[in-house]
Design a protein around this motif. Sequence first.
Motif, PDB file in Angstrom:
ATOM      1  N   ALA A  77      69.219  38.875  24.179  1.00 52.59           N
ATOM      2  CA  ALA A  77      68.806  39.738  25.360  1.00 52.59           C
ATOM      3  C   ALA A  77      69.793  40.813  25.258  1.00 52.59           C
ATOM      4  CB  ALA A  77      68.894  38.815  26.865  1.00 52.59           C
ATOM      5  N   SER A  80      69.231  43.947  22.901  1.00 54.16           N
ATOM      6  CA  SER A  80      68.120  44.716  23.187  1.00 54.16           C
ATOM      7  C   SER A  80      68.588  46.039  23.768  1.00 54.16           C
ATOM      8  CB  SER A  80      67.136  43.962  24.003  1.00 54.16           C
ATOM      9  OG  SER A  80      67.900  44.138  25.550  1.00 54.16           O
ATOM     10  N   PRO A  82      70.454  48.985  23.404  1.00 55.20           N
ATOM     11  CA  PRO A  82      71.240  49.778  22.286  1.00 55.20           C
ATOM     12  C   PRO A  82      72.805  49.839  21.929  1.00 55.20           C
ATOM     13  CG  PRO A  82      69.175  50.827  22.742  1.00 55.20           C
ATOM     14  CD  PRO A  82      69.655  49.913  23.763  1.00 55.20           C
ATOM     15  N   ASP A 108      65.176  35.971  10.546  1.00 53.63           N
ATOM     16  CA  ASP A 108      65.755  37.053  11.391  1.00 53.63           C
ATOM     17  C   ASP A 108      67.396  37.364  11.130  1.00 53.63           C
ATOM     18  OD1 ASP A 108      63.509  37.013  12.550  1.00 53.63           O
ATOM     19  OD2 ASP A 108      63.881  35.944  14.343  1.00 53.63           O
ATOM     20  N   ARG A 111      67.617  39.807   8.380  1.00 52.68           N
ATOM     21  CA  ARG A 111      67.381  41.054   8.633  1.00 52.68           C
ATOM     22  C   ARG A 111      68.657  41.731   9.690  1.00 52.68           C
ATOM     23  NH1 ARG A 111      61.749  39.469   8.854  1.00 52.68           N
ATOM     24  NH2 ARG A 111      62.089  38.129  10.632  1.00 52.68           N
ATOM     25  N   ILE A 112      68.975  40.733  10.427  1.00 55.06           N
ATOM     26  CA  ILE A 112      70.272  41.129  11.403  1.00 55.06           C
ATOM     27  C   ILE A 112      71.383  41.694  10.499  1.00 55.06           C
ATOM     28  CG2 ILE A 112      71.808  40.680  13.266  1.00 55.06           C
ATOM     29  CD1 ILE A 112      69.255  39.113  14.478  1.00 55.06           C
ATOM     30  N   SER A 115      71.113  44.789   8.554  1.00 55.26           N
ATOM     31  CA  SER A 115      71.282  46.097   9.418  1.00 55.26           C
ATOM     32  C   SER A 115      72.761  46.234   9.655  1.00 55.26           C
ATOM     33  CB  SER A 115      70.535  46.004  10.636  1.00 55.26           C
ATOM     34  OG  SER A 115      71.234  45.336  11.582  1.00 55.26           O
TER      35      SER A 115
ATOM     36  N   ARG B  19      64.880  56.932  26.725  1.00 54.09           N
ATOM     37  CA  ARG B  19      65.316  55.395  27.148  1.00 54.09           C
ATOM     38  C   ARG B  19      66.147  55.354  28.523  1.00 54.09           C
ATOM     39  NH1 ARG B  19      68.820  51.337  27.484  1.00 54.09           N
ATOM     40  NH2 ARG B  19      67.977  49.225  26.654  1.00 54.09           N
ATOM     41  N   ASP B  28      67.062  47.624  35.095  1.00 58.23           N
ATOM     42  CA  ASP B  28      67.890  46.992  34.250  1.00 58.23           C
ATOM     43  C   ASP B  28      67.198  46.029  33.501  1.00 58.23           C
ATOM     44  OD1 ASP B  28      69.652  45.790  32.454  1.00 58.23           O
ATOM     45  OD2 ASP B  28      71.248  45.710  33.809  1.00 58.23           O
ATOM     46  N   LEU B  30      67.705  44.026  30.997  1.00 55.60           N
ATOM     47  CA  LEU B  30      67.917  42.648  30.308  1.00 55.60           C
ATOM     48  C   LEU B  30      67.565  41.376  30.639  1.00 55.60           C
ATOM     49  CD1 LEU B  30      71.994  43.651  30.073  1.00 55.60           C
ATOM     50  CD2 LEU B  30      70.105  43.359  28.147  1.00 55.60           C
ATOM     51  N   PRO B  31      67.454  41.121  32.249  1.00 50.91           N
ATOM     52  CA  PRO B  31      66.896  40.004  32.660  1.00 50.91           C
ATOM     53  C   PRO B  31      65.325  39.719  32.124  1.00 50.91           C
ATOM     54  CG  PRO B  31      67.674  41.325  34.734  1.00 50.91           C
ATOM     55  CD  PRO B  31      67.866  42.181  33.455  1.00 50.91           C
ATOM     56  N   MET B  33      64.562  40.792  29.224  1.00 43.98           N
ATOM     57  CA  MET B  33      64.720  40.613  27.910  1.00 43.98           C
ATOM     58  C   MET B  33      64.933  39.064  27.661  1.00 43.98           C
ATOM     59  SD  MET B  33      63.887  42.960  25.988  1.00 43.98           S
ATOM     60  CE  MET B  33      62.563  43.619  27.384  1.00 43.98           C
ATOM     61  N   GLU B  34      65.689  38.614  28.479  1.00 40.75           N
ATOM     62  CA  GLU B  34      65.982  37.189  28.577  1.00 40.75           C
ATOM     63  C   GLU B  34      64.810  36.324  28.869  1.00 40.75           C
ATOM     64  OE1 GLU B  34      69.491  36.520  31.205  1.00 40.75           O
ATOM     65  OE2 GLU B  34      70.136  35.192  29.579  1.00 40.75           O
ATOM     66  N   PHE B  38      63.181  37.654  23.909  1.00 45.07           N
ATOM     67  CA  PHE B  38      63.403  38.718  22.981  1.00 45.07           C
ATOM     68  C   PHE B  38      63.961  38.447  21.679  1.00 45.07           C
ATOM     69  CE2 PHE B  38      66.020  42.361  21.261  1.00 45.07           C
ATOM     70  CZ  PHE B  38      65.360  43.221  20.794  1.00 45.07           C
ATOM     71  N   ARG B  39      63.559  38.752  20.598  1.00 48.79           N
ATOM     72  CA  ARG B  39      63.826  38.367  19.072  1.00 48.79           C
ATOM     73  C   ARG B  39      64.465  39.618  18.307  1.00 48.79           C
ATOM     74  NH1 ARG B  39      58.806  35.212  17.515  1.00 48.79           N
ATOM     75  NH2 ARG B  39      58.147  37.237  17.517  1.00 48.79           N
ATOM     76  N   PRO B  40      65.673  39.776  18.266  1.00 51.48           N
ATOM     77  CA  PRO B  40      65.963  41.085  17.725  1.00 51.48           C
ATOM     78  C   PRO B  40      65.746  41.290  16.550  1.00 51.48           C
ATOM     79  CG  PRO B  40      67.669  39.975  18.977  1.00 51.48           C
ATOM     80  CD  PRO B  40      66.843  38.940  18.762  1.00 51.48           C
ATOM     81  N   GLY B  41      65.433  40.143  15.577  1.00 49.69           N
ATOM     82  CA  GLY B  41      65.363  40.424  14.124  1.00 49.69           C
ATOM     83  C   GLY B  41      63.903  40.760  13.764  1.00 49.69           C
ATOM     84  N   VAL B 138      62.588  50.855  23.471  1.00 50.13           N
ATOM     85  CA  VAL B 138      63.678  50.570  24.435  1.00 50.13           C
ATOM     86  C   VAL B 138      64.693  49.779  23.582  1.00 50.13           C
ATOM     87  CG1 VAL B 138      62.513  50.755  26.515  1.00 50.13           C
ATOM     88  CG2 VAL B 138      62.885  48.351  25.572  1.00 50.13           C
ATOM     89  N   ASN B 139      64.644  49.330  22.579  1.00 51.99           N
ATOM     90  CA  ASN B 139      65.691  48.457  21.917  1.00 51.99           C
ATOM     91  C   ASN B 139      65.860  49.245  20.377  1.00 51.99           C
ATOM     92  OD1 ASN B 139      63.155  47.691  20.708  1.00 51.99           O
ATOM     93  ND2 ASN B 139      64.291  46.173  19.615  1.00 51.99           N
ATOM     94  N   LYS B 140      66.861  48.933  19.688  1.00 54.48           N
ATOM     95  CA  LYS B 140      67.132  49.487  18.695  1.00 54.48           C
ATOM     96  C   LYS B 140      66.833  48.691  17.571  1.00 54.48           C
ATOM     97  CE  LYS B 140      71.219  50.371  15.750  1.00 54.48           C
ATOM     98  NZ  LYS B 140      72.612  50.292  15.584  1.00 54.48           N
ATOM     99  N   LEU B 142      65.957  46.429  14.424  1.00 55.04           N
ATOM    100  CA  LEU B 142      66.618  45.942  13.240  1.00 55.04           C
ATOM    101  C   LEU B 142      65.891  45.498  12.274  1.00 55.04           C
ATOM    102  CD1 LEU B 142      69.189  43.560  15.218  1.00 55.04           C
ATOM    103  CD2 LEU B 142      69.576  45.914  14.752  1.00 55.04           C
TER     104      LEU B 142
END
Lengths: 219, 323
Positions: A77, A80, A82, A108, A111-112, A115, B19, B28, B30-31, B33-34, B38-41, B138-140, B142
């Motif tokens: 989280a 997310s 940036p 994953d 990939r991370i 980056s 953004r 916000d 973040l809550p 995304m939790e 959310f899976r950043p990869g 909204v996210n960067k 990866l």
Amino acid sequence: MSHPPEPETADSSAIESTNQLLRELAATAMYNAKKLAWLHEQLSKTPAPALADLLQFRGHALAQAGYTDAAIRDLSALVSEPSRATADNLNKLAQQLVYRACENDIQDAIRITSSVAADETATAQQKFFALDLRAQAQLVAGQHDDAMASAEQALVLHDDDRTKAVHSLAAERRAPTGLSRHTRAFSSAIQPLGAVSACVDNHPSGLAQEILLRSEPTR
Amino acid sequence: MSGMPEGWDFPSVPPATSRRQVLERLGDLLPIMEAVQFRPGRDIVIATGSLIEGFGNDSSDIDLFIVDWTDNATKRDAQVFGGGRTRWVDVEYLDRKFIQELAARVQADTPLNSWHEGPSVSPSELDLYHRLTNGIVVNKPLVDISDWPTFRRAPLARKLTLGYYALARSRWLDAVGALTSRQYGQAWYVGREALERALDGYAAILGETNPSPKWLGAKLARLSQDPFDFRRLFWRVCCPPRLDEQAARRLLEGVDSVMYQVSAALVDGRFRERSLPVASASRLEMLPDGRVVEIDVSSVGRVVSCEDTTLSFSLPAMLSSWA
């Protein structure tokens, strides 16, 4: 009437390797305790922390304490946002994904870490850690050539015995010839982190498990 | 807006383009995304919907697309949750293959002479494409998103306009038929629908591509250019010359009254006597889980949770209390 046989005394090398494991475990526990205390201190020094600050402290602390699933939830989280997708946060997240190694975690993590390795603003140390983690992940994924290449890139940045061990494990799995002395030494130094999830134990790669469970008191 | 009838107001905030603006409007993230794990990869999170588009209000949902941009996307179901927030959050999961195919279908050329063949892309897909065109990442990311398609608005506007044109033309023929038969009321009513669809097409050509009919007034009010001043035609035909809160409220109460009887007939097979004055009465909402929720007219437009025990009760209890 026959007596049960006397238990056989373990040989000296087994005793020494167990001693070494216990020393590693103690050192790791002490390092984790210090790191947790430091994180606690940093949080107390942060005036009016934002939600992202709390997630960051919590994610790193949970990772340090071995609560991998919870750490992944918080760190995922966090990045997310940036401005929080920093090399340190991403590396810590990738490390936890490699430890957990469930479902898509390894891909994953690759990939991370890729980056981070490609991030021009990352320091050499951060890139080293990313490449080292990527090598581990690629090893688990069975991408042995890639794992060796990542480990070699990491070693250019920093000479590290554990990265060398990852490299030799990848080389051996690529062309199995039996465990080398170096690998045996590495394997004996592994230690179980508290919250490594059950799926790691079920991972098909026994050597990967050794990598996943290794200690890292300085990271 | 100069020329708009007195008392009229439409949402007219410009679409969010950064953004920072997304966070100003949504708060916000973040809550959320939790909560959505959310899976950043692999995930790309796109804020979309009326708040992002500038049409939102105090009760608008937060709409998010979460796109898995990997080759082995896992199917996840859409989520809708409150999560203790003041707004509901509507999450829809998409994947790379679907996004790329959608973009290709919408951007495929549509010959002008094919307008009568019906839409080549479904309305829901056009809506999705529109949201992706307006959405803000909204996210960067990866993951490698070099093959993320460009969501150009022009092909969307063309497809929408062809569809609107077909609808408008059909109603226009009906209206002309009614007019020549001296059915002036029918001609006006159907002609008005033809006008609205034709104006939807006009707005789409000028860049306002939201396909939901509810935003026609807002789209016209926000047009940066209106070369034929057609919005005056809309105001003249579709809007009373004066409007105040009471007038708007009376309309909603009228709608509420009709909906109450329709829902009562659906729930227990007959219309009902309403002992309370319309202004303080309620209507019934039938929930997917079988419960029926009564919503007071004053809460029109506000999402009411079925978990709110003051507003939810079982159907038998409701029937006995109103028997």
